[in-house]
Design a protein around this motif. Sequence first.
Motif, mmCIF file in Angstrom:
data_model
loop_
_atom_site.group_PDB
_atom_site.id
_atom_site.type_symbol
_atom_site.label_atom_id
_atom_site.label_comp_id
_atom_site.label_asym_id
_atom_site.label_seq_id
_atom_site.Cartn_x
_atom_site.Cartn_y
_atom_site.Cartn_z
ATOM 1 N N ALA A 1 43.721 -73.870 38.225
ATOM 2 C CA ALA A 1 44.435 -72.490 38.677
ATOM 3 C C ALA A 1 45.053 -71.773 37.591
ATOM 4 C CB ALA A 1 45.776 -72.634 39.727
ATOM 5 N N LEU A 2 44.602 -70.335 37.637
ATOM 6 C CA LEU A 2 44.963 -69.367 36.585
ATOM 7 C C LEU A 2 46.136 -68.886 37.111
ATOM 8 C CD1 LEU A 2 44.165 -67.728 33.998
ATOM 9 C CD2 LEU A 2 42.996 -66.298 35.589
ATOM 10 N N LEU A 3 47.413 -68.888 36.414
ATOM 11 C CA LEU A 3 48.454 -68.213 36.769
ATOM 12 C C LEU A 3 48.590 -66.906 35.945
ATOM 13 C CD1 LEU A 3 50.972 -71.205 37.043
ATOM 14 C CD2 LEU A 3 49.569 -70.386 38.507
ATOM 15 N N VAL A 4 48.655 -66.032 36.531
ATOM 16 C CA VAL A 4 48.619 -64.352 35.778
ATOM 17 C C VAL A 4 50.185 -64.048 36.123
ATOM 18 C CG1 VAL A 4 47.771 -62.205 35.890
ATOM 19 C CG2 VAL A 4 46.417 -63.769 36.386
ATOM 20 N N ILE A 5 50.867 -64.100 35.093
ATOM 21 C CA ILE A 5 52.212 -63.986 34.935
ATOM 22 C C ILE A 5 52.726 -62.497 34.641
ATOM 23 C CG2 ILE A 5 54.603 -64.917 34.347
ATOM 24 C CD1 ILE A 5 53.214 -67.220 35.401
ATOM 25 N N ASP A 6 53.542 -61.709 35.816
ATOM 26 C CA ASP A 6 54.232 -60.583 35.600
ATOM 27 C C ASP A 6 53.301 -59.513 34.867
ATOM 28 O OD1 ASP A 6 56.210 -62.185 36.576
ATOM 29 O OD2 ASP A 6 57.359 -62.467 34.904
ATOM 30 N N VAL A 7 52.259 -59.266 35.064
ATOM 31 C CA VAL A 7 51.446 -58.280 34.392
ATOM 32 C C VAL A 7 51.550 -57.037 35.237
ATOM 33 C CG1 VAL A 7 48.998 -57.452 33.552
ATOM 34 C CG2 VAL A 7 49.715 -59.931 33.870
ATOM 35 N N GLN A 8 52.911 -56.289 35.058
ATOM 36 C CA GLN A 8 53.440 -55.564 35.680
ATOM 37 C C GLN A 8 53.289 -53.932 34.949
ATOM 38 O OE1 GLN A 8 56.215 -58.457 37.297
ATOM 39 N NE2 GLN A 8 56.784 -56.786 38.596
ATOM 40 N N LYS A 9 53.340 -52.916 35.529
ATOM 41 C CA LYS A 9 53.327 -51.484 34.747
ATOM 42 C C LYS A 9 54.516 -51.314 34.070
ATOM 43 C CE LYS A 9 50.399 -49.402 38.083
ATOM 44 N NZ LYS A 9 49.849 -48.124 38.942
ATOM 45 N N GLY A 10 55.698 -52.058 34.544
ATOM 46 C CA GLY A 10 56.935 -51.622 33.754
ATOM 47 C C GLY A 10 56.967 -52.213 32.283
ATOM 48 N N PHE A 11 56.000 -53.019 32.015
ATOM 49 C CA PHE A 11 55.910 -53.493 30.689
ATOM 50 C C PHE A 11 55.220 -52.661 29.767
ATOM 51 C CE2 PHE A 11 56.741 -57.872 32.475
ATOM 52 C CZ PHE A 11 57.881 -58.125 31.772
ATOM 53 N N ASP A 12 54.722 -51.640 30.356
ATOM 54 C CA ASP A 12 53.941 -50.490 29.510
ATOM 55 C C ASP A 12 55.108 -49.295 28.989
ATOM 56 O OD1 ASP A 12 51.427 -51.567 29.883
ATOM 57 O OD2 ASP A 12 51.096 -50.078 31.628
ATOM 58 N N ASP A 13 56.336 -49.696 29.374
ATOM 59 C CA ASP A 13 57.535 -48.771 29.072
ATOM 60 C C ASP A 13 57.929 -49.184 27.633
ATOM 61 O OD1 ASP A 13 59.744 -47.279 28.720
ATOM 62 O OD2 ASP A 13 60.319 -47.636 30.755
ATOM 63 N N ALA A 14 57.385 -48.434 26.662
ATOM 64 C CA ALA A 14 57.651 -48.900 25.049
ATOM 65 C C ALA A 14 59.147 -48.567 24.682
ATOM 66 C CB ALA A 14 57.023 -48.157 24.206
ATOM 67 N N ALA A 15 59.687 -47.496 25.529
ATOM 68 C CA ALA A 15 60.971 -46.984 25.187
ATOM 69 C C ALA A 15 62.206 -48.154 25.532
ATOM 70 C CB ALA A 15 61.316 -45.541 26.004
ATOM 71 N N PHE A 16 61.823 -48.840 26.667
ATOM 72 C CA PHE A 16 62.534 -49.746 27.364
ATOM 73 C C PHE A 16 62.388 -51.049 26.662
ATOM 74 C CE2 PHE A 16 63.584 -53.313 30.549
ATOM 75 C CZ PHE A 16 65.028 -52.504 30.905
ATOM 76 N N TRP A 17 61.205 -51.706 26.227
ATOM 77 C CA TRP A 17 60.943 -52.896 25.561
ATOM 78 C C TRP A 17 60.850 -52.977 24.008
ATOM 79 C CZ3 TRP A 17 61.543 -56.764 28.896
ATOM 80 C CH2 TRP A 17 61.586 -56.273 30.094
ATOM 81 N N GLY A 18 60.439 -51.723 23.422
ATOM 82 C CA GLY A 18 60.381 -51.711 22.171
ATOM 83 C C GLY A 18 58.886 -52.214 21.642
#
Length: 190
Positions: A11-28
């Motif tokens: 099984a391939l688990l694809v973890i949390d590949v969500q649009k919110g991670f594209d927010d560089a201002a939030f994550w750095g």
Amino acid sequence: MTNPEIAPNSALLVIDVQKGFDDAAFWGPRNNPAAEANIAALMDAWQATGRPVVIVRHASVRPGSVLAPDHAGYALKDFVEERRYESLLVTKTVNSAFYGTPDLGDWLGGHGIGQLVVAGIQTNMCVETTARMAGNLGYEVLVPLDATHTFDLAGPDGVSLTADQLATATAVNLQGGGFARVVTTADLLA
């Protein structure tokens, strides 16, 4: 090391590949700009061979989070959504995919799955936590590090690590600690 043998029902688990991670201002700053292409290649290969794909989505309960269910960032990235097909979708509020709904462990057990490939976001958070727990639960775990990415992170006493340093630490923790074998996307596609 030789290329890993991939079980017919791995099984391939694809973890949390969500649009919110594209927010560089939030994550750095992040590392590994090839992560998404590698995740897509793994999803395509798993679906082409009839192996199961499990998509995991984080539903943050932290106020103001870009991964909260009422935020646009909660949505899966387009390339994952386009490849969802018949994939199981697990929703979680903590770092481990084993604490989500529906119950991942029950689903894996019901399908006789003993091997997991864990990819996604963030390398040192939900990917590492899920891989560690899977290893503790007795699964054979493979982590293609180049199909993950993370962000720079500040810790106690002003200590900060870059995303690349955190990814290296994850690789050492997982393989050195006996939780998982760290591989590349190319190893899995060979």
